[in-house]
Motif scaffolding. Structure first.
Motif, PDB file in Angstrom:
ATOM      1  N   VAL A  75      50.949  48.566  46.203  1.00 54.91           N
ATOM      2  CA  VAL A  75      51.230  49.587  47.117  1.00 54.91           C
ATOM      3  C   VAL A  75      52.724  50.305  46.931  1.00 54.91           C
ATOM      4  CG1 VAL A  75      51.356  50.715  49.159  1.00 54.91           C
ATOM      5  CG2 VAL A  75      49.511  49.034  48.834  1.00 54.91           C
ATOM      6  N   VAL A  76      53.709  49.267  46.379  1.00 51.14           N
ATOM      7  CA  VAL A  76      54.827  49.648  46.448  1.00 51.14           C
ATOM      8  C   VAL A  76      55.290  49.468  44.804  1.00 51.14           C
ATOM      9  CG1 VAL A  76      57.390  48.978  46.878  1.00 51.14           C
ATOM     10  CG2 VAL A  76      55.394  48.705  48.808  1.00 51.14           C
ATOM     11  N   HIS A  77      55.826  50.407  44.424  1.00 49.74           N
ATOM     12  CA  HIS A  77      56.457  50.696  43.085  1.00 49.74           C
ATOM     13  C   HIS A  77      57.831  50.872  42.982  1.00 49.74           C
ATOM     14  CE1 HIS A  77      52.012  51.101  41.804  1.00 49.74           C
ATOM     15  NE2 HIS A  77      51.988  51.615  42.984  1.00 49.74           N
ATOM     16  N   TYR A  78      58.352  50.313  41.875  1.00 47.47           N
ATOM     17  CA  TYR A  78      59.766  50.543  41.533  1.00 47.47           C
ATOM     18  C   TYR A  78      60.237  51.494  40.499  1.00 47.47           C
ATOM     19  CZ  TYR A  78      60.372  47.562  45.796  1.00 47.47           C
ATOM     20  OH  TYR A  78      60.433  46.810  46.797  1.00 47.47           O
ATOM     21  N   PRO A 109      51.088  49.464  36.516  1.00 47.98           N
ATOM     22  CA  PRO A 109      49.635  49.424  36.493  1.00 47.98           C
ATOM     23  C   PRO A 109      48.987  48.248  37.257  1.00 47.98           C
ATOM     24  CG  PRO A 109      50.614  49.188  34.311  1.00 47.98           C
ATOM     25  CD  PRO A 109      51.748  49.374  35.389  1.00 47.98           C
ATOM     26  N   LEU A 110      47.758  48.522  37.736  1.00 47.04           N
ATOM     27  CA  LEU A 110      47.156  47.640  38.927  1.00 47.04           C
ATOM     28  C   LEU A 110      46.593  46.159  38.304  1.00 47.04           C
ATOM     29  CD1 LEU A 110      46.000  47.243  41.720  1.00 47.04           C
ATOM     30  CD2 LEU A 110      44.017  48.253  40.938  1.00 47.04           C
ATOM     31  N   ASP A 111      47.289  45.175  38.826  1.00 41.78           N
ATOM     32  CA  ASP A 111      46.684  43.920  38.717  1.00 41.78           C
ATOM     33  C   ASP A 111      45.449  43.801  39.587  1.00 41.78           C
ATOM     34  OD1 ASP A 111      46.055  41.176  38.319  1.00 41.78           O
ATOM     35  OD2 ASP A 111      47.996  40.448  38.396  1.00 41.78           O
ATOM     36  N   TYR A 112      44.283  43.877  38.953  1.00 41.41           N
ATOM     37  CA  TYR A 112      43.032  43.637  39.865  1.00 41.41           C
ATOM     38  C   TYR A 112      42.810  42.488  40.575  1.00 41.41           C
ATOM     39  CZ  TYR A 112      38.611  45.578  41.529  1.00 41.41           C
ATOM     40  OH  TYR A 112      37.681  45.726  42.281  1.00 41.41           O
ATOM     41  N   GLN A 113      43.604  41.355  40.354  1.00 43.18           N
ATOM     42  CA  GLN A 113      43.359  39.956  40.946  1.00 43.18           C
ATOM     43  C   GLN A 113      43.859  40.197  42.441  1.00 43.18           C
ATOM     44  OE1 GLN A 113      45.480  37.039  39.002  1.00 43.18           O
ATOM     45  NE2 GLN A 113      43.421  36.456  37.867  1.00 43.18           N
ATOM     46  N   HIS A 114      44.928  41.161  42.570  1.00 43.25           N
ATOM     47  CA  HIS A 114      45.468  41.627  43.787  1.00 43.25           C
ATOM     48  C   HIS A 114      44.135  42.048  44.871  1.00 43.25           C
ATOM     49  CE1 HIS A 114      49.541  40.134  42.877  1.00 43.25           C
ATOM     50  NE2 HIS A 114      49.632  40.993  42.167  1.00 43.25           N
TER      51      HIS A 114
END
Length: 245
Positions: A180-183, A188-193
């Protein structure tokens, strides 16, 4: 952790309320005052709050939306609407054009309404009470328009049931911070999360969640979207589609 952050991070949605509890006029006024002090683009305050205390009106809301009986059983139900009617009246008085074609005015008014709702929710919880937002009001917009005599340029966004909870709720886990938080740029999404979150929610074991988070939203977005909102915004003269000259 200060008391404000503690309150915000311990938020829970409550749907079971003490039907004998009456919200005092002072408490309601405090909640409404907090809502009205929410941030607003250019101080436009493009929203309104409709306070529903009439049992018959609330019963009709539940008849339309039987999955949310708390609308009737809570102490009070607030309906937050995106409201471009007031500024339409300003334009009429000033004898100027009122150009609200496109999505930007609607996004602005929706954001204002959502910010006001969040302020009301936090104020409610600060008083030791509970609440739950109700977005499903958008499923029966024409009926609400008739029931509440809504003018043009007004769109119901969400409701808020407020009352004294009778069932304690646990704080629901949120998506991992990494998703959710980007800097500085979108990561890109790590689908494992996401898979880990499915597992977290299974262990959390909320009874009303009958599907994994991923399956719930895979199913939701596989269906046709609610076109009623599109149709209603046109009849309400909001986000009109420009026609060729």
């Amino acid at each position: 952790m200060n008391e404000t952050i503690k309150l915000l991070t311990s938020h829970r949605s409550y749907r079971q309320f003490d039907e004998t509890y009456t919200l005092s006029s002072e408490e309601l006024d405090q909640i409404l005052a907090a809502a009205r002090q929410a941030p607003s683009w250019m101080n436009g305050q493009f929203y309104s709050i409709i306070v529903l205390t009439d049992p018959k009106i609330r019963q009709e809301f539940v008849r339309l939306n039987p999955g949310n009986p708390h609308i009737e059983k809570s102490s009070v139900f607030l309906l937050f609407v995106a409201d471009l009617y007031r500024t339409a009246e300003v334009a009429k008085q000033k004898q100027t054009a009122y150009n609200i074609d496109g999505l930007d005015p609607l996004i602005t008014a929706t954001t204002d309404a959502a910010l006001a709702l969040e302020n009301a929710l936090v104020a409610t919880e600060s008083l030791g009470l509970g609440a739950v937002p109700v977005g499903s009001v958008r499923n029966y917009l024409p009926e609400i328009k008739s029931l509440l005599t809504l003018p043009d340029y007004v769109l119901p966004i969400a409701g808020l049931s407020i009352g004294k909870p009778i069932v304690e709720m646990k704080v629901k886990p949120r998506l991992p911070k990494e998703t959710v938080v980007h800097y500085n740029q979108y990561t890109p999404l790590d689908y494992q999360h996401i898979e880990h979150y499915d597992d977290t929610m299974r262990k959390f074991g909320e009874a009303r969640e009958t599907k994994d988070w991923t399956q719930k939203f895979a199913d939701y977005f596989a269906k046709e979207p609610n076109r009623g909102v599109d149709d209603f915004t046109k009849t309400q003269k909001i986000a009109q589609k420009k026609t060729d000259e």
